[in-house]
Design a protein around this motif. Structure first.
Motif, PDB file in Angstrom:
ATOM      1  N   HIS A 123       4.263   9.643  -2.529  1.00  0.00           N
ATOM      2  CA  HIS A 123       3.689   8.349  -2.891  1.00  0.00           C
ATOM      3  C   HIS A 123       2.297   8.184  -2.287  1.00  0.00           C
ATOM      4  O   HIS A 123       1.369   7.698  -2.942  1.00  0.00           O
ATOM      5  CB  HIS A 123       4.619   7.234  -2.411  1.00  0.00           C
ATOM      6  CG  HIS A 123       4.190   5.861  -2.842  1.00  0.00           C
ATOM      7  ND1 HIS A 123       4.216   5.451  -4.151  1.00  0.00           N
ATOM      8  CD2 HIS A 123       3.713   4.811  -2.115  1.00  0.00           C
ATOM      9  CE1 HIS A 123       3.786   4.210  -4.237  1.00  0.00           C
ATOM     10  NE2 HIS A 123       3.480   3.793  -3.004  1.00  0.00           N
ATOM     11  N   ASN A 124       2.177   8.593  -1.026  1.00  0.00           N
ATOM     12  CA  ASN A 124       0.858   8.499  -0.369  1.00  0.00           C
ATOM     13  C   ASN A 124      -0.161   9.405  -1.041  1.00  0.00           C
ATOM     14  O   ASN A 124      -1.334   9.031  -1.210  1.00  0.00           O
ATOM     15  CB  ASN A 124       0.982   8.876   1.111  1.00  0.00           C
ATOM     16  CG  ASN A 124       1.732   7.820   1.903  1.00  0.00           C
ATOM     17  OD1 ASN A 124       1.873   6.692   1.437  1.00  0.00           O
ATOM     18  ND2 ASN A 124       2.228   8.178   3.074  1.00  0.00           N
ATOM     19  N   ALA A 125       0.323  10.623  -1.413  1.00  0.00           N
ATOM     20  CA  ALA A 125      -0.609  11.527  -2.093  1.00  0.00           C
ATOM     21  C   ALA A 125      -1.048  10.934  -3.433  1.00  0.00           C
ATOM     22  O   ALA A 125      -2.233  10.989  -3.810  1.00  0.00           O
ATOM     23  CB  ALA A 125       0.071  12.876  -2.307  1.00  0.00           C
ATOM     24  N   VAL A 159      13.397   9.748   1.961  1.00  0.00           N
ATOM     25  CA  VAL A 159      12.412   8.660   2.090  1.00  0.00           C
ATOM     26  C   VAL A 159      11.066   9.206   2.559  1.00  0.00           C
ATOM     27  O   VAL A 159      10.007   8.852   2.015  1.00  0.00           O
ATOM     28  CB  VAL A 159      12.940   7.579   3.063  1.00  0.00           C
ATOM     29  CG1 VAL A 159      11.831   6.606   3.424  1.00  0.00           C
ATOM     30  CG2 VAL A 159      14.103   6.826   2.434  1.00  0.00           C
ATOM     31  N   GLU A 160      11.114  10.075   3.572  1.00  0.00           N
ATOM     32  CA  GLU A 160       9.862  10.643   4.078  1.00  0.00           C
ATOM     33  C   GLU A 160       9.175  11.476   3.009  1.00  0.00           C
ATOM     34  O   GLU A 160       7.946  11.412   2.840  1.00  0.00           O
ATOM     35  CB  GLU A 160      10.153  11.515   5.314  1.00  0.00           C
ATOM     36  CG  GLU A 160      10.682  10.742   6.518  1.00  0.00           C
ATOM     37  CD  GLU A 160       9.656   9.736   7.016  1.00  0.00           C
ATOM     38  OE1 GLU A 160       8.447   9.988   6.856  1.00  0.00           O
ATOM     39  OE2 GLU A 160      10.066   8.700   7.561  1.00  0.00           O
ATOM     40  N   GLY A 180       0.813  -1.206   0.000  1.00  0.00           N
ATOM     41  CA  GLY A 180       0.000   0.000   0.000  1.00  0.00           C
ATOM     42  C   GLY A 180       0.840   1.247   0.000  1.00  0.00           C
ATOM     43  O   GLY A 180       2.007   1.252  -0.361  1.00  0.00           O
ATOM     44  N   PRO A 181       0.304   2.359   0.482  1.00  0.00           N
ATOM     45  CA  PRO A 181       0.979   3.653   0.385  1.00  0.00           C
ATOM     46  C   PRO A 181       2.160   3.808   1.309  1.00  0.00           C
ATOM     47  O   PRO A 181       2.935   4.736   1.155  1.00  0.00           O
ATOM     48  CB  PRO A 181      -0.142   4.639   0.757  1.00  0.00           C
ATOM     49  CG  PRO A 181      -1.076   3.857   1.610  1.00  0.00           C
ATOM     50  CD  PRO A 181      -1.056   2.471   1.073  1.00  0.00           C
ATOM     51  N   ASP A 182       2.335   2.919   2.318  1.00  0.00           N
ATOM     52  CA  ASP A 182       3.422   3.090   3.279  1.00  0.00           C
ATOM     53  C   ASP A 182       4.726   2.457   2.812  1.00  0.00           C
ATOM     54  O   ASP A 182       5.728   2.549   3.509  1.00  0.00           O
ATOM     55  CB  ASP A 182       3.031   2.492   4.639  1.00  0.00           C
ATOM     56  CG  ASP A 182       1.939   3.309   5.317  1.00  0.00           C
ATOM     57  OD1 ASP A 182       1.893   4.515   5.039  1.00  0.00           O
ATOM     58  OD2 ASP A 182       1.153   2.739   6.077  1.00  0.00           O
ATOM     59  N   GLN A 183       4.722   1.797   1.679  1.00  0.00           N
ATOM     60  CA  GLN A 183       5.953   1.221   1.181  1.00  0.00           C
ATOM     61  C   GLN A 183       6.920   2.296   0.692  1.00  0.00           C
ATOM     62  O   GLN A 183       6.505   3.349   0.219  1.00  0.00           O
ATOM     63  CB  GLN A 183       5.671   0.257   0.030  1.00  0.00           C
ATOM     64  CG  GLN A 183       5.266  -1.134   0.484  1.00  0.00           C
ATOM     65  CD  GLN A 183       5.286  -2.088  -0.672  1.00  0.00           C
ATOM     66  OE1 GLN A 183       4.870  -1.726  -1.763  1.00  0.00           O
ATOM     67  NE2 GLN A 183       5.749  -3.295  -0.428  1.00  0.00           N
ATOM     68  N   ILE A 184       8.273   1.997   0.811  1.00  0.00           N
ATOM     69  CA  ILE A 184       9.286   2.914   0.281  1.00  0.00           C
ATOM     70  C   ILE A 184       9.303   2.783  -1.239  1.00  0.00           C
ATOM     71  O   ILE A 184       9.446   1.683  -1.762  1.00  0.00           O
ATOM     72  CB  ILE A 184      10.669   2.578   0.851  1.00  0.00           C
ATOM     73  CG1 ILE A 184      10.670   2.736   2.369  1.00  0.00           C
ATOM     74  CG2 ILE A 184      11.733   3.477   0.237  1.00  0.00           C
ATOM     75  CD1 ILE A 184      11.978   2.328   3.011  1.00  0.00           C
ATOM     76  N   PRO A 185       9.162   3.865  -1.967  1.00  0.00           N
ATOM     77  CA  PRO A 185       9.150   3.788  -3.428  1.00  0.00           C
ATOM     78  C   PRO A 185      10.455   3.210  -3.964  1.00  0.00           C
ATOM     79  O   PRO A 185      11.522   3.372  -3.382  1.00  0.00           O
ATOM     80  CB  PRO A 185       8.959   5.250  -3.857  1.00  0.00           C
ATOM     81  CG  PRO A 185       8.381   5.929  -2.665  1.00  0.00           C
ATOM     82  CD  PRO A 185       8.944   5.226  -1.479  1.00  0.00           C
TER      83      PRO A 185
END
Length: 513
Positions: free
Chosen positions: A335-337, A328-329, A7-12
């Motif tokens: 990525h979450n957006a 990363v943050e 989901g959205p919490d993965q590191i791109p």
């Protein structure tokens, strides 16, 4: 424990792919920072090395200069006083007064007693080069002719001559001083004195030189007139390039490296003689001399370099780690957006599709109801029971489709935060409804554990649906066909309820925990 959700919490992936860039940046920071700190230290060490080298060479120059100045003064005095003594003897005595072996022997004894030895013999030579009278241990030299010797010609021209060291008829090293005097009636005679080499050696041996220092006398052809610790015995050829005669009292040659050995030469000319006094010192390599005598500086330098490297490595790693964490943050936020926008788009698309499906479903439901009324109120309707059963089947399918579309509309409609009163049981049942087909197809057992006393809650329906749908999807993906998923509700205290979603799947591998 379920598998990690994608989901959205993965590191791109692009953040992971940029790891070489962070390594290059860290290497660049370490190099630049280290050079900035180490260059001043290197400059200071180089200056200290140059100063030590200059001082070391100056010390060797001073040693050579002291040896030359003290020794040549003594040699000038020793040779000069004996030359003067012979000149005084030949001047104060006539040829007749010197004619006789006994007269010469008396003069030889007086000279040795006056000058603490050094005279080996005396000879009186006439103008034809014949030694007429002789006093000394070698009686066979009386009558010898010296007309062809260079010393005889030199004394005729100059009046006084100091010879080089040679072996001669005596077969041992010696040198001679000859002086000339004119006869009143014409002609001349020569007084020839042989001097012991101990006279010269004594001046050299008295210096008490160390193992790295040598002093010796050579002639203008580079032949040793005294023994040398570095170049051989007396009358050996040294191979030293003799410098031109200089009026300076002494000359120092700069240190030079010869056969791996650093050396400093100095030379000075003994006055009115064929002798050149030379001094030589062998130096330790300036670098090793600096290392040995400046060990405190080297220790400070090594400790400083070690501390600089430790601090540079630590701070560089810390800064790069912080930079990477910030990247990363930031990537997670973007990525979450992007993921949220994608989900909102999918929600709106699903709502549009559901709305479009509802219209034909309503028409189908209406027509099915009309057919059911016709079949019900028409007498003798052919195969009435069969038709009514089919119409009920159509009506049930329409209702099922209607429930699915209503759930899609409810899921896609609430993308903005909106608090409302929610029944947790009904919410979880709606979520399972989205996965019902896959669970049934794979024969996955879904069990609900809902106590009766679970109250309603106030929250955002859409966000809760999204969270629980991700968890349920992950649980179903984690189990194999025929697996089991348990969904439970619990109320640990009056102000809290908990939702538990568990499965009997493979779980997260130990290396990924």
């Amino acid at each position: 424990m379920n598998n990690v959700p994608s989901g959205p919490d993965q590191i791109p992936e692009k953040v992971k792919a940029s790891l070489p860039r962070y390594r290059r940046l860290r290497r660049f920071m370490i190099i630049i920072t280290s050079l900035t700190a180490l260059i001043p230290l290197a400059i200071m060490a180089s200056i200290n090395y140059l100063q030590d080298t200059r001082a070391y060479k100056a010390e060797s120059h001073f040693t050579i200069s002291r040896i030359l100045s003290n020794t040549v003064r003594t040699l000038n005095f020793v040779i000069g006083e004996r030359r003067s003594a012979l000149s005084m003897v030949i001047t104060d005595h006539t040829y007749d007064e010197l004619s006789g072996d006994e007269q010469l022997n008396d003069i030889l004894i007086n000279l040795n007693s006056s000058f603490d030895g050094g005279f080996v013999d005396l000879g009186l030579i006439d103008s034809d080069g014949n030694q007429r009278y002789y006093a000394g241990p070698y009686k066979d030299l009386k009558g010898k002719n010296y007309k062809d010797q260079s010393s005889f010609h030199e004394v005729i021209l100059r009046g006084v001559h100091v010879s080089e060291v040679f072996m001669g008829h005596r077969n041992f090293p010696h040198f001679v001083i000859t002086v000339k005097n004119e006869k009143p009636g014409g002609g001349f005679y020569v007084l020839r004195a042989t001097l012991d080499m101990e006279l010269l050696n004594r001046q050299i041996y008295s210096l008490n030189l160390d193992a790295n220092t040598d002093a010796f006398i050579v002639n203008y052809e580079g032949i040793l007139q005294t023994a040398s610790a570095f170049h051989g015995d007396i009358l050996d050829t040294t191979g030293i390039k003799i410098p031109p005669h200089s009026r300076n009292r002494e000359m120092i040659l700069e240190a030079a490296k010869k056969d791996g050995q650093w050396e400093t030469f100095g030379y000075t000319f003994v006055k009115d003689s064929p002798f050149i006094l030379m001094a030589q010192t062998r130096l330790q390599d300036p670098l090793w001399h600096w290392i040995y005598h400046r060990s405190d500086v080297l220790w400070i330098l090594l400790i400083s370099v070690s501390l600089i490297f430790i601090i540079v490595f630590y701070r560089s790693n810390k800064m790069i780690s912080r930079l990477r964490q910030a990247d990363v943050e930031r990537a997670k936020i973007f990525h979450n957006a992007e993921y949220t926008n994608k989900m909102a788009t999918l929600g709106r698309l699903a709502a549009g599709v559901a709305h479009e499906i509802n219209n034909p479903l309503a028409i189908i439901n209406e027509k099915a109801g009309l057919l059911k009324d016709i079949a019900t109120f028409t007498k003798d309707f052919p195969k009435k029971e069969k038709i009514l059963s089919l119409i009920d089947s159509v009506t049930q399918s329409v209702e099922r489709c209607s429930r699915v579309t209503h759930r899609l509309l409810g899921f896609g409609r609430r993308m903005d935060v909106r608090h409302e009163i929610i029944d947790p049981k009904r919410l979880l049942e709606e979520v399972i409804g989205f996965q019902h087909t896959e669970a049934t197809h794979r024969n996955i057992e879904v069990n609900f554990h809902f106590p009766d006393e679970i109250p309603n809650i106030e929250s955002d329906r859409g966000q809760l649906q999204q969270v629980f749908l991700n968890l349920v999807s992950n649980a179903i993906a984690a189990v194999s066909d025929g697996g089991k998923v348990d969904i439970g509700l619990n109320r640990p205290n009056i102000n809290e309820i908990t939702v538990t979603i568990s499965d009997n799947g493979s779980g997260i591998p130990k290396e990924d925990l």
